[in-house]
Write an enzyme that holds these catalytic residues in place. Structure first.
Site, short mmCIF file in Angstrom:
data_model
loop_
_atom_site.label_atom_id
_atom_site.label_comp_id
_atom_site.label_asym_id
_atom_site.label_seq_id
_atom_site.Cartn_x
_atom_site.Cartn_y
_atom_site.Cartn_z
N GLY A 1 -0.95 -3.35 -5.45
CA GLY A 1 0.29 -2.60 -5.20
C GLY A 1 1.14 -2.47 -6.45
CG LEU B 1 3.19 -7.33 -4.66
CD1 LEU B 1 4.16 -6.87 -5.73
CD2 LEU B 1 3.86 -8.35 -3.77
CB SER C 1 7.62 -7.42 6.05
OG SER C 1 8.61 -6.59 6.59
CD GLU D 1 9.49 -3.31 11.17
OE1 GLU D 1 10.62 -3.24 10.64
OE2 GLU D 1 9.20 -2.74 12.23
CE1 TYR E 1 4.29 -2.80 6.15
CE2 TYR E 1 6.18 -3.64 7.37
CZ TYR E 1 5.47 -3.53 6.19
OH TYR E 1 5.95 -4.13 5.05
P1 NAP Z 1 5.41 0.59 -1.92
O1 NAP Z 1 6.37 1.08 -2.95
O2 NAP Z 1 5.10 1.47 -0.75
O3 NAP Z 1 4.04 0.25 -2.68
C1 NAP Z 1 2.87 -0.02 -1.97
C2 NAP Z 1 1.74 -0.23 -2.95
O4 NAP Z 1 0.54 -0.51 -2.21
C3 NAP Z 1 1.44 0.98 -3.84
O5 NAP Z 1 1.11 0.52 -5.12
C4 NAP Z 1 0.20 1.57 -3.16
O6 NAP Z 1 -0.62 2.30 -4.04
C5 NAP Z 1 -0.50 0.30 -2.74
N1 NAP Z 1 -1.53 0.54 -1.72
C6 NAP Z 1 -1.42 1.25 -0.57
N2 NAP Z 1 -2.60 1.26 0.09
C7 NAP Z 1 -3.49 0.56 -0.68
C8 NAP Z 1 -4.85 0.25 -0.55
N3 NAP Z 1 -5.58 0.67 0.48
N4 NAP Z 1 -5.44 -0.48 -1.53
C9 NAP Z 1 -4.72 -0.90 -2.61
N5 NAP Z 1 -3.42 -0.63 -2.78
C10 NAP Z 1 -2.81 0.10 -1.83
O7 NAP Z 1 5.88 -0.82 -1.33
P2 NAP Z 1 6.97 -1.84 -1.90
O8 NAP Z 1 8.30 -1.49 -1.36
O9 NAP Z 1 6.77 -2.01 -3.36
O10 NAP Z 1 6.54 -3.17 -1.13
C11 NAP Z 1 5.58 -4.07 -1.70
C12 NAP Z 1 5.01 -4.95 -0.61
O11 NAP Z 1 6.04 -5.68 0.02
C13 NAP Z 1 4.31 -4.20 0.52
O12 NAP Z 1 3.26 -4.99 0.98
C14 NAP Z 1 5.37 -4.09 1.59
O13 NAP Z 1 4.77 -3.95 2.85
C15 NAP Z 1 6.09 -5.40 1.41
N6 NAP Z 1 7.50 -5.46 1.77
C16 NAP Z 1 8.37 -4.57 1.26
C17 NAP Z 1 9.72 -4.66 1.56
C18 NAP Z 1 10.72 -3.69 0.99
O14 NAP Z 1 11.85 -3.65 1.51
N7 NAP Z 1 10.39 -2.97 -0.07
C19 NAP Z 1 10.18 -5.71 2.38
C20 NAP Z 1 9.25 -6.62 2.86
C21 NAP Z 1 7.91 -6.51 2.53
P3 NAP Z 1 -0.41 3.90 -4.26
O15 NAP Z 1 0.67 4.02 -5.31
O16 NAP Z 1 -1.76 4.33 -4.73
O17 NAP Z 1 0.01 4.48 -2.94
O1 G4F Z 2 13.99 2.70 5.12
P1 G4F Z 2 13.15 2.42 6.31
O2 G4F Z 2 11.95 3.27 6.50
O3 G4F Z 2 12.79 0.87 6.24
P2 G4F Z 2 12.20 -0.13 7.34
O4 G4F Z 2 11.64 0.56 8.50
O5 G4F Z 2 13.26 -1.15 7.61
O6 G4F Z 2 10.99 -0.80 6.54
C1 G4F Z 2 11.15 -1.26 5.20
O7 G4F Z 2 11.59 -2.58 5.21
C2 G4F Z 2 10.66 -3.53 5.77
C3 G4F Z 2 11.35 -4.91 5.72
O8 G4F Z 2 12.01 -5.12 6.95
C4 G4F Z 2 9.40 -3.50 4.93
F1 G4F Z 2 8.51 -4.44 5.37
C5 G4F Z 2 8.79 -2.11 5.01
O9 G4F Z 2 7.62 -2.06 4.19
C6 G4F Z 2 9.81 -1.10 4.47
O10 G4F Z 2 9.99 -1.34 3.09
O11 G4F Z 2 14.05 2.54 7.64
C7 G4F Z 2 15.23 1.80 7.79
C8 G4F Z 2 15.96 2.29 9.02
C9 G4F Z 2 15.07 2.34 10.28
O12 G4F Z 2 15.81 1.84 11.35
C10 G4F Z 2 14.80 3.83 10.49
O13 G4F Z 2 14.60 4.20 11.85
O14 G4F Z 2 16.39 3.64 8.80
C11 G4F Z 2 16.11 4.41 9.97
N1 G4F Z 2 16.01 5.82 9.56
C12 G4F Z 2 16.85 6.80 10.00
N2 G4F Z 2 16.48 7.98 9.48
C13 G4F Z 2 15.09 6.36 8.75
C14 G4F Z 2 15.40 7.72 8.69
N3 G4F Z 2 14.06 5.82 8.06
C15 G4F Z 2 13.31 6.65 7.29
N4 G4F Z 2 12.29 6.12 6.56
N5 G4F Z 2 13.56 7.99 7.22
C16 G4F Z 2 14.59 8.59 7.91
O15 G4F Z 2 14.79 9.79 7.84
#
Ligand code: NAP
Ligand code: G4F
Length: 351
Positions: A11, A89, A134, A136, A157
């Site tokens: 990731g 990641l 996460s 989530e 997810y």
């Molecule tokens: P992101 O921006 O969506 O990045 C996801 C990464 O995973 C990208 O590099 C993507 O590659 C790669 N990926 C997707 N499918 C894959 C596959 N089949 N094989 C190998 N790599 C793959 O996510 P992020 O926000 O940086 O989050 C990083 C990690 O933390 C994720 O696991 C996410 O679920 C978790 N997480 C995120 C949050 C948050 O708020 N950001 C919170 C809790 C947990 P491509 O660029 O090629 O698509």
């Molecule tokens: O920004 P979101 O898509 O984030 P969400 O669903 O909380 O997930 C993110 O955080 C997780 C950690 O709790 C990670 F594990 C996950 O990988 C990701 O990074 O949505 C946040 C909120 C939701 O309640 C959604 O229903 O925003 C609401 N929302 C309202 N309008 C929307 C929209 N979300 C998205 N993506 N797009 C909209 O237009």
């Protein structure tokens, strides 16, 4: 003997992977990353690490083609890189999309984690393993959520992340592996994907200010999230990996705000008071099940990792909005410019 530590990041092209690569390079690590083959290159967030600076090539990262669904490739890469630390990641990380693609999401998030753990176990390399768990996973469990809160996932997810969490714990307890779960609450930045709600809002407002867009189209505005700043969260990942004993940690700010509050504050910073006229609600963005309230209790991380978030809600919005304004070639109104200490006016290269 080479004392340089080697880290392997799946990731690496994502938001967190790119910040973690920056962080580990600064710490002197040799950084390896897994990238998926695609017909167009998808390396914007890594551009600053792969560019050269005249006669002085910058310290780069080493990228390897592969995929979390490809177990044999993962095994070969672990053997070849022989990493000290593995950060998993990689994920299909969009919750809404996971309702449309539950099988693929589970293949990558749950089975991908298992394949990587098996690759490590079968090579016998004594590497440390970080799993991107996460908030989530808590679904609609009572707030505030901590390491003790039972999981109640409300999306495919979330279900897949719970499986990956349990595989990680099982390899720690069953095979004695140094394997940790970072249970991270939402964290955002100028590098956040454009279809997550915070970035969608800040980018849309910048485009409205630039005259390129008329409306922001959103779904549920009532959900509350605990939003932190991504660069601070990747440091917490690293700190977990430096502990004497492997354990699981919640990483969060302890504050929660609704999507509506994020929207209102962002419009206010942009100097737009009659913001409702720019908003459209579309049921397309409503989810079959919603997580209503997330707010994390990160007391354990504060005590054991000595980690605390510095950037809070208003400053986070300002960082993201000013970056998107810079990207669109405009500046924020003067009254919002002294809001932030950390906001440096954009990260054009790293979008
Ligand atoms: P992101 O921006 O969506 O990045 C996801 C990464 O995973 C990208 O590099 C993507 O590659 C790669 N990926 C997707 N499918 C894959 C596959 N089949 N094989 C190998 N790599 C793959 O996510 P992020 O926000 O940086 O989050 C990083 C990690 O933390 C994720 O696991 C996410 O679920 C978790 N997480 C995120 C949050 C948050 O708020 N950001 C919170 C809790 C947990 P491509 O660029 O090629 O698509
Ligand atoms: O920004 P979101 O898509 O984030 P969400 O669903 O909380 O997930 C993110 O955080 C997780 C950690 O709790 C990670 F594990 C996950 O990988 C990701 O990074 O949505 C946040 C909120 C939701 O309640 C959604 O229903 O925003 C609401 N929302 C309202 N309008 C929307 C929209 N979300 C998205 N993506 N797009 C909209 O237009």
């Amino acid at each position: 003997m080479d004392k340089k530590k080697r880290a392997f990041i799946t990731g690496i092209t994502g938001q967190d992977g790119s910040y973690l690569a920056d962080f580990l390079l600064d710490k002197g690590y040799e950084v390896h990353g897994l990238v998926r083959r695609s017909s167009t290159l998808n390396r914007e967030r890594l551009e600053h690490l792969t560019q050269t600076d005249g006669e002085n090539p910058r310290q780069g990262i080493i990228l390897h083609y592969g995929d979390l669904t490809d177990a044999s490739m993962l095994g070969r890469l672990i053997e070849k890189i022989n990493p000290h630390e593995v950060y998993n990641l990689g994920a299909q990380s969009h919750v809404g999309i996971s309702f449309e693609m539950p099988v693929y999401t589970t293949e990558v998030v749950a089975m991908g984690t298992l394949k990587l753990l098996e690759a490590i176990r079968s090579t016998g390399i004594p590497t440390r393993f970080y799993q991107a768990s996460s908030s989530e996973m808590f679904g609609n469990a009572p707030a505030p959520q901590s390491e003790e809160t039972p999981f109640d996932p409300a999306s495919p997810y979330g279900v897949a992340k719970v499986a990956a969490y349990n595989f990680t714990k099982n390899y720690r307890e069953g095979h004695g592996m140094f394997a940790v779960n970072g249970i991270l609450f939402n964290h955002e930045s100028p590098r956040r994907g454009e279809n997550f709600v915070t970035r969608k809002i800040t980018l849309s407002i910048a485009q409205i200010l630039a005259g390129k867009k008329q409306k922001i189209v959103l779904g549920n505005l009532d959900a509350c999230r605990d939003w932190g700043y991504a660069p601070e969260y990747v440091e917490a990942m690293w700190r977990m990996m430096q502990q004497d004993q492997p354990d699981d940690y919640v990483i969060a700010t302890g504050e929660t705000h609704s999507v509506r509050e994020f929207l209102e504050n962002a419009f206010h910073m942009a100097g737009i008071s009659d913001w409702q006229q720019f908003l459209e609600i579309d049921s397309r963005y409503h989810r079959p099940r919603e997580v209503h309230l997330l707010v994390g209790d990160a007391a354990k991380a504060k005590k054991e990792l000595r980690w605390e978030p510095k950037v809070k809600f208003q400053e986070l919005i300002h960082i993201m909005l000013s970056s998107d304004c810079t990207r669109e070639g405009i500046s924020l109104p003067l009254h919002s410019q002294n809001l932030s200490v950390a906001a440096t006016g954009g990260e054009k290269i790293n979008q």
